[in-house]
Write an enzyme that holds these catalytic residues in place. Structure first.
Site, PDB file in Angstrom:
ATOM      1  N   ASP A   8      69.678 129.053  32.869  1.00  0.00           N
ATOM      2  CA  ASP A   8      68.956 130.233  32.354  1.00  0.00           C
ATOM      3  C   ASP A   8      69.685 130.768  31.112  1.00  0.00           C
ATOM      4  OD1 ASP A   8      70.295 132.973  34.374  1.00  0.00           O
ATOM      5  OD2 ASP A   8      71.205 131.048  33.846  1.00  0.00           O
ATOM      6  N   HIS A 238      81.819 131.255  33.772  1.00  0.00           N
ATOM      7  CA  HIS A 238      81.158 130.925  35.046  1.00  0.00           C
ATOM      8  C   HIS A 238      80.521 129.518  35.025  1.00  0.00           C
ATOM      9  CE1 HIS A 238      81.521 135.140  36.208  1.00  0.00           C
ATOM     10  NE2 HIS A 238      80.889 135.509  35.106  1.00  0.00           N
TER      11      HIS A 238
HETATM   12  O1  RIB Z   1      77.087 135.521  37.969  1.00  0.00           O
HETATM   13  C1  RIB Z   1      77.209 134.690  36.850  1.00  0.00           C
HETATM   14  C2  RIB Z   1      75.970 133.851  36.675  1.00  0.00           C
HETATM   15  O2  RIB Z   1      74.852 134.692  36.406  1.00  0.00           O
HETATM   16  C3  RIB Z   1      76.076 132.913  35.452  1.00  0.00           C
HETATM   17  O3  RIB Z   1      75.320 131.752  35.689  1.00  0.00           O
HETATM   18  C4  RIB Z   1      75.442 133.708  34.353  1.00  0.00           C
HETATM   19  O4  RIB Z   1      74.855 132.874  33.344  1.00  0.00           O
HETATM   20  C5  RIB Z   1      74.354 134.421  35.102  1.00  0.00           C
HETATM   21  O5  RIB Z   1      73.247 133.551  35.194  1.00  0.00           O
HETATM   22 CA    CA Z   2      73.614 131.017  34.075  1.00  0.00          CA
END
Ligand code: RIB
Ligand code: CA
Length: 303
Positions: A8, A238
């Protein structure tokens, strides 16, 4: 390793896609898009823009616009910006989406590549749940599912109980953990140990004038959120940490447990250990400095 990223994009998603493009052991074969940081049409537009910028001619199969059972979605604009890439707006529409919807594309690729295919899901798990619903053999065909999501032994980030990807479609996540493929969960338990700071972005921009500078520029918005809201001097790597876990599992300490997801109430999106569930591998610790260095060295090799 053949890899599909379900994404996303999203600023840290963009970093993860750039890493995958630069990593010699990864053959990125396509992207599937989902709502989350942005609306799904923007996710697809951003994915195609990014692949073009990386010089990659790969399919982008668009997926779910909303969570299972939901009618609408409100993107995390306060975290990733109005179009998902920080202050960058008017992102050009480059190319077109693949003919197949994401779930069908995932099922098709798993049938074709079998155990050689890894799917790294770095957004809400709606497309993955839909692929499992669509083809009972999907989970068995897939080599591995690596998920950026969850907060099993630590607080959440969208609520105190839940991490954003799981929270945004708790029903989908609960279905995935009920009948999981061979799965590794890369949650906040480890991704908040791989913070990427302003100095890291500046160094990256020096070494990679085009892609590194782009990632630095779009991340200013993200860094401000982490400082203002989280009091942190860096942003979580992340999604890149999840992509790195696809090929560098030895950098992580993992425990095996079944997982259950709370699907309603104030603990919605909580990922809880459940010994009655099929086991998945949950990352509990990581060589954070090593992941940050690997990310920088690989992405710095891009133009
Ligand atoms: O909590 C972090 C996640 O949420 C990551 O994938 C960031 O891109 C959001 O989608
Ligand atoms: Ca993400």
């Amino acid at each position: 390793m053949k890899l599909i990223i379900d994404t996303d994009p999203g600023i840290d998603d963009a970093m993860a896609i750039a890493y995958a493009a630069a990593a010699p052991e990864i053959e990125l074969i396509g992207l599937t898009t989902v709502f989350g940081n942005t609306h799904v049409h923007q996710s697809s537009r951003n994915a195609r823009f990014l692949l073009d910028k990386l010089g990659l001619d790969l399919p982008v199969a668009e997926g779910a616009a909303v969570a299972l059972g939901a009618d609408t979605h409100s993107p995390s604009e306060h975290v990733h910006g109005p179009e998902g890439f920080g202050d960058l707006t008017d992102i050009p529409e480059i190319g077109r989406n693949h003919a197949l919807p994401a779930a069908e594309f995932l099922v098709d690729m798993a049938r074709t590549h079998k155990k050689k295919l890894v799917v790294c899901a770095v957004g809400p798990l709606t497309n993955i749940a839909n692929a499992i619903r669509l083809d009972p053999e999907f989970a068995g065909n897939l080599g591995r599912l690596v998920i950026m999501g969850g907060a099993v032994y630590c607080p959440g980030n969208i609520t105190n109980h839940a991490e954003a990807n799981i929270y945004h479609d708790a029903i989908a996540a609960e279905e995935v953990f009920a009948t999981p493929p061979d799965t590794v969960l890369v949650g906040l338990d480890v991704t908040l140990k791989t913070l990427y700071e302003t100095a890291d972005f500046e160094s990256l921009a020096m070494r990679s004038p085009d892609m590194g500078s782009f990632l630095r520029d779009i991340s200013r918005f993200y860094l401000k959120f982490y400082k203002d809201v989280g009091g942190l001097e860096g942003c979580g790597l992340h999604d890149s940490t999840a992509v790195i876990a696809c090929s560098h599992g030895a950098m992580f300490d993992m425990v095996e447990t079944g997982l259950r997801v709370v699907t309603e109430g104030d603990q919605k999106g909580a990922t809880q250990p459940d010994p009655e569930r099929p086991t998945v591998r949950v990352c509990r610790d990581v060589d954070g400095a090593g992941v940050v260095q690997l990310f920088t060295d690989r992405v710095a090799s891009l133009p």
